[in-house]
Write an enzyme that holds these catalytic residues in place. Structure first.
Site, short mmCIF file in Angstrom:
data_model
loop_
_atom_site.label_atom_id
_atom_site.label_comp_id
_atom_site.label_asym_id
_atom_site.label_seq_id
_atom_site.Cartn_x
_atom_site.Cartn_y
_atom_site.Cartn_z
N ALA A 64 0.86 -1.18 0.00
CA ALA A 64 0.00 0.00 0.00
C ALA A 64 0.90 1.23 0.00
O ALA A 64 2.08 1.14 0.32
CB ALA A 64 -0.86 -0.02 1.25
N GLY A 104 0.53 -5.15 0.58
CA GLY A 104 -0.66 -5.16 -0.28
C GLY A 104 -0.36 -5.68 -1.68
O GLY A 104 -1.27 -6.18 -2.36
N GLU A 107 -0.55 -9.34 -1.32
CA GLU A 107 -1.96 -9.68 -1.06
C GLU A 107 -2.76 -9.66 -2.36
O GLU A 107 -3.61 -10.52 -2.59
CB GLU A 107 -2.55 -8.71 -0.04
CG GLU A 107 -1.93 -8.91 1.33
CD GLU A 107 -2.43 -7.91 2.36
OE1 GLU A 107 -2.15 -6.71 2.19
OE2 GLU A 107 -3.12 -8.33 3.30
N GLU A 127 4.23 -5.68 6.95
CA GLU A 127 3.42 -4.67 7.65
C GLU A 127 3.77 -4.53 9.12
O GLU A 127 3.69 -3.45 9.70
CB GLU A 127 1.92 -5.02 7.51
CG GLU A 127 1.30 -4.74 6.16
CD GLU A 127 1.46 -5.89 5.16
OE1 GLU A 127 2.33 -6.77 5.38
OE2 GLU A 127 0.73 -5.90 4.15
C1 3H9 Z 1 0.59 -2.45 3.31
O1 3H9 Z 1 0.82 -2.88 2.23
C2 3H9 Z 1 -0.72 -2.64 4.01
C3 3H9 Z 1 -1.61 -3.60 3.29
O2 3H9 Z 1 -1.64 -4.83 3.96
C4 3H9 Z 1 -2.98 -2.99 3.28
C5 3H9 Z 1 -3.85 -3.59 2.26
C6 3H9 Z 1 -3.57 -3.13 0.82
N1 3H9 Z 1 4.60 3.42 0.13
O3 3H9 Z 1 13.29 1.86 0.45
P1 3H9 Z 1 13.70 2.61 -0.75
C7 3H9 Z 1 9.31 4.91 -1.29
S1 3H9 Z 1 1.72 -1.53 4.18
C8 3H9 Z 1 5.07 4.65 -0.15
O4 3H9 Z 1 14.73 3.66 -0.59
P2 3H9 Z 1 14.84 0.24 -1.88
C9 3H9 Z 1 10.37 5.32 -0.28
O5 3H9 Z 1 9.85 6.22 0.67
C10 3H9 Z 1 3.13 -1.50 3.09
N2 3H9 Z 1 6.34 4.91 -0.49
O6 3H9 Z 1 14.13 1.65 -1.95
C11 3H9 Z 1 11.41 5.94 -1.19
O7 3H9 Z 1 10.94 7.24 -1.53
P3 3H9 Z 1 12.00 8.39 -1.81
C12 3H9 Z 1 3.84 -2.80 3.07
C13 3H9 Z 1 7.18 3.87 -0.54
O8 3H9 Z 1 15.07 -0.16 -3.27
C14 3H9 Z 1 11.33 5.09 -2.46
O9 3H9 Z 1 10.05 4.46 -2.42
N3 3H9 Z 1 5.05 -2.66 2.27
C15 3H9 Z 1 6.76 2.57 -0.25
O10 3H9 Z 1 15.98 0.29 -0.92
C16 3H9 Z 1 12.39 4.03 -2.54
O11 3H9 Z 1 12.37 3.27 -1.34
C17 3H9 Z 1 6.20 -2.27 2.79
O12 3H9 Z 1 6.32 -2.04 3.99
C18 3H9 Z 1 5.41 2.36 0.09
N4 3H9 Z 1 4.92 1.14 0.35
O13 3H9 Z 1 13.77 -0.74 -1.24
C19 3H9 Z 1 7.36 -2.15 1.85
N5 3H9 Z 1 7.82 1.73 -0.36
O14 3H9 Z 1 12.80 7.94 -2.99
C20 3H9 Z 1 8.08 -0.87 2.10
C21 3H9 Z 1 8.86 2.50 -0.72
O15 3H9 Z 1 11.15 9.59 -2.04
N6 3H9 Z 1 9.16 -0.63 1.16
N7 3H9 Z 1 8.48 3.79 -0.84
O16 3H9 Z 1 12.82 8.47 -0.55
C22 3H9 Z 1 10.34 -1.28 1.23
O17 3H9 Z 1 10.56 -2.17 2.04
C23 3H9 Z 1 11.41 -0.85 0.29
O18 3H9 Z 1 11.09 0.45 -0.14
C24 3H9 Z 1 11.58 -1.74 -0.97
C25 3H9 Z 1 12.58 -1.04 -1.92
C26 3H9 Z 1 12.14 -3.09 -0.52
C27 3H9 Z 1 10.28 -1.90 -1.68
#
Ligand code: 3H9
Length: 712
Positions: A64, A104, A107, A127
């Site tokens: 999400a 998400g 999911e 999450e």
């Molecule tokens: C969820 O899904 C709830 C559901 O169950 C609900 C039902 C649908 N949202 O980490 P990076 C941005 S909760 C918004 O440096 P990497 C991040 O801020 C979510 N923004 O890259 C950054 O922005 P900026 C569950 C996001 O390659 C840029 O993307 N999912 C999100 O080192 C690059 O990020 C997670 O918790 C997001 N979801 O790693 C996954 N994700 O460039 C969270 C990233 O402006 N994300 N951004 O600073 C991660 O773990 C890592 O970002 C990922 C990439 C592994 C994907």
């Protein structure tokens, strides 16, 4: 305005649906709207035999859009509408996964009938790290596909599972190499020609073999042994249990209810703040975007002590060769053998292989000759914390290092500008303050000197990410961000001892807030002598307050040879590694208190301890912001969470301060100024704290303009 993030291409009888929402294809409002529109079109198109859902860019949907959760609204209804449209479209839907299919995103893939993944892909439900639980049916579908035990583990840890393993666990259906979309099309053709039924995870039952009799009881017990303020884990257990005991629809209702509870919790807000703050730290205000960086292909480390060895390991692990230079063969041998032992200990835990140890040690060489640093792109000095010694090292490096080489000092307190002067080419010098153990701790304070070149700073910040650190840029001041704040924290905890509190009482109060250890256990671990020597060094430079009881206890303990854990006694006495109360410490404190005219009190509450240890630290942080030493309040939170173990579910000291209310903190600081006297200015409120408190604002309300003003 709604942006078009989803496209539909018809290829024969296949609908290829592509999500394109950089950087990580978060399933934002626009994406959900786009997918709903496309799926409605498909629903009325009888020619379409199957749907393939894939993503552009570096990854499948990574979850999400976390920023959308700031509104604290329960999950938008459109997510369920979207999932219903997929599940009931009557045609096979295949998700094609690459990168990281998380939260998400996974999911959504679990709602699809089949999942094909590139071999390099990873899946997960992280999450929990945001104080949330999967709210898109993850807690109900994953146990039905992979079993309750596996699902519980994946959801409770938030771990990323590699594609091969996910295949073996039954979470995905095929792992492919090469062109993902073409492979997914070929897979879908096979599904259609085999006349496969449309398997829905929601229609399965959880395999009873995956649910041992006490699975959930054990999970709850394990949680009770490691309590923390994260509201999600207990609720995750309840949800997965519901997947076993309740019909799908009822389990979904349980998940929705508990997801909403998590989302409303202050802990989730704090953990989401941490998520964004840790990503924002690399954005350096005023730096030209896409500044060319200096290549770092070989690193030199001066000093093979505990810090030097740990620092070297970071680079070696990331594939960058390192040469460590020492003054004597014995010290060099000792240092290299400690590095080897560290790797062997990791291998004994099964985390790396013997082959990897060989590779890592192969990238590490030792030398007694500074000349071997001549071709290094970065040299980090990690010698003892002594200004004269460090200046000599810098002067020697200036004769040897190549013109563009970056010189970094791993000092924790000393003036980087003085070292830059000693080196000569000041633009190439900065501080890299690693935290101990340097191969484990995630925090790296990158200290910007007055003359540090922008590309040097940018190179080191980028490099820090490459070696798995969270870099926080600090301006130059004594102790930088973290230790400058720690100084007021330690000062006040010691003063509490002089007033009659015991080390156990102070540590217990601080630990009740969620700190992994209180100040005295920390001092005993770090070495009372080490801390005392820093104070003595500060004294020499006229940097100590005129307060005669400043660090009196630490200095006395050092005088008595009570160095902490390493000498078996310090603020505690040790049985093995277990700290035990030692009445002698009470006597030492009583004597010091009477010498300094400090009255004994027996009414020191846990609340007072917390306020006196942390409110001056928050006040100091306000000064750090005011002076432009830190760029943002979030940077300070990142330092304290990753370097000092401040509880992440409170979001860091400044996020926590906002939740307490700055007016409240300012009032308590005034209260202690009266109660304790303020002869040494310990309780002078920072101008920024006063201003924000008067305006009824928090640190997080500071605008970029206000912050930019501070750091010029
Ligand atoms: C969820 O899904 C709830 C559901 O169950 C609900 C039902 C649908 N949202 O980490 P990076 C941005 S909760 C918004 O440096 P990497 C991040 O801020 C979510 N923004 O890259 C950054 O922005 P900026 C569950 C996001 O390659 C840029 O993307 N999912 C999100 O080192 C690059 O990020 C997670 O918790 C997001 N979801 O790693 C996954 N994700 O460039 C969270 C990233 O402006 N994300 N951004 O600073 C991660 O773990 C890592 O970002 C990922 C990439 C592994 C994907």
């Amino acid at each position: 305005m709604e942006k078009n993030r989803v496209t539909l291409e018809k290829r024969g009888t296949f609908a290829l649906v592509c999500v394109d929402n950089p950087p990580v294809n978060a399933i934002s409002r626009d994406v959900r709207a786009g997918l709903i529109t496309v799926l409605r079109q498909i629903a009325v198109d009888p020619d379409i035999a199957a749907i393939i859902l894939y993503c552009a860019g570096r990854t499948f949907i990574a979850g999400a859009d976390i920023a959308e959760f700031a509104s604290m609204q329960p999950l938008a209804a459109d997510i369920h509408e979207l999932f219903d449209l997929i599940e009931n479209c009557g045609r096979p839907v295949v998700a094609a996964l690459h990168g990281t299919a998380l939260g998400g995103g996974l999911e959504l893939a679990l709602v699809c009938n089949f999942r094909v993944a590139l071999r390099s892909a990873r899946i997960g439900l992280p999450e929990v790290r945001l104080g949330l639980l999967p709210g898109g049916g993850g807690t109900q579908r994953l146990p039905r596909l992979a079993g309750a035990k596996t699902a519980l583990k994946i959801i409770l840890t938030g771990v990323q599972v590699p594609a091969d393993k996910a295949l073996a666990l039954g979470i995905i259906d095929e792992v492919v190499d090469g062109d993902l979309l073409e492979a997914a099309i070929a897979y879908t053709e096979r599904v259609l020609s085999a006349g496969c039924t449309l398997r829905r995870a929601s229609a399965l039952s959880v395999n009873p073999d995956s649910v041992s009799a006490d699975l959930f009881k054990q999970a709850r017990q394990a949680l009770a042994q490691r309590p923390n303020g994260n509201p999600a884990p207990a609720r995750i257990i309840t949800c997965v249990e519901a997947a076993v005991t309740q019909p799908f629809e009822q389990g979904m209702a349980t998940e929705q209810r508990l997801f909403a509870e998590c989302l409303r919790s202050p802990a989730s807000a704090a953990l989401r703040h941490r998520f964004f703050a840790e990503r924002e730290v690399t954005k350096i205000p005023g730096l030209v975007v896409n500044l060319p960086l200096r290549p770092i292909q070989r690193v030199g480390v001066v000093g093979a002590g505990t810090m030097g060895g740990g620092i070297a390991m970071n680079f070696v692990n990331a594939g960058i060769p390192v040469v460590i230079v020492e003054a004597s063969q014995a010290a060099l041998d000792r240092g290299l053998s400690i590095v080897r032992k560290n790797y062997e200990a990791t291998a004994a835990k099964g985390r790396i292989t013997g082959e990897q140890i060989k590779q890592y040690m192969g990238r590490l060489s030792g030398s007694l000759d500074y000349a071997d640093l001549a071709d290094c792109d970065l040299v980090i000095e990690a010698v003892f914390e002594d200004m004269e010694l460090k200046k000599r090292v810098c002067a020697q490096l200036s004769k040897i290092c190549k013109p563009g080489a970056i010189i970094a000092s791993n000092t924790s307190t000393l003036d980087v500008d003085v070292l830059a002067e000693a080196y000569g080419r000041s633009a190439n010098v900065l501080g890299m303050h690693f935290f101990s153990p340097a191969n484990v701790m995630r925090l790296l304070e990158v200290v910007r000197g007055a003359k540090t070149a922008p590309d040097v700073l940018a190179t080191v910040v980028k490099l820090a990410r490459t070696i798995g650190k969270v870099p926080v840029v600090s301006g130059m001041c004594h102790g930088f961000i973290g230790n400058r704040m720690a100084e007021s924290y330690l000062r006040e905890s010691e003063r509490l001892l002089l007033e009659g509190a015991t080390p156990q009482q102070v540590d217990a109060a601080v630990q009740s807030l969620g700190m992994p250890m209180g100040p005295f256990r920390m001092l005993d671990m770090a070495g009372v002598d080490v801390v005392a020597k820093v104070a003595l060094e500060q004294g020499k430079n006229g940097l100590l307050p005129l307060d005669p009881c400043y660090q009196a206890v630490v200095l006395k303990l050092m005088e008595l040879g009570r160095y902490g854990q390493k000498s078996g006694r310090g603020f505690y006495r040790y049985e093995g590694r277990t700290p035990m109360a030692d009445p002698i410490v009470g006597k030492i404190c009583t004597e010091l208190a009477s010498r300094h005219g400090i009255a004994y009190r027996d009414d020191i509450s846990a609340q007072e301890i917390i306020e006196r240890c942390f409110y001056p630290l928050i006040n100091e942080a306000a000064k750090i912001l005011e002076e432009g030493i830190a760029y943002r309040p979030g940077d300070i939170d990142v330092v304290w969470i990753n370097g000092y173990g401040f509880p992440d579910y409170l979001g860091g000291p400044l996020f926590w301060a906002d939740t307490l209310g700055l007016a409240n903190i300012a009032a308590r600081i005034d209260h202690y100024a009266v109660q304790l006297g303020n002869a040494y200015g310990y309780w002078h409120r920072a101008a920024l704290l006063m201003r924000l408190a008067d305006q009824g604002r928090g640190f997080s309300d500071l605008t970029a303009d206000e912050l930019n003003h501070a750091h010029g």
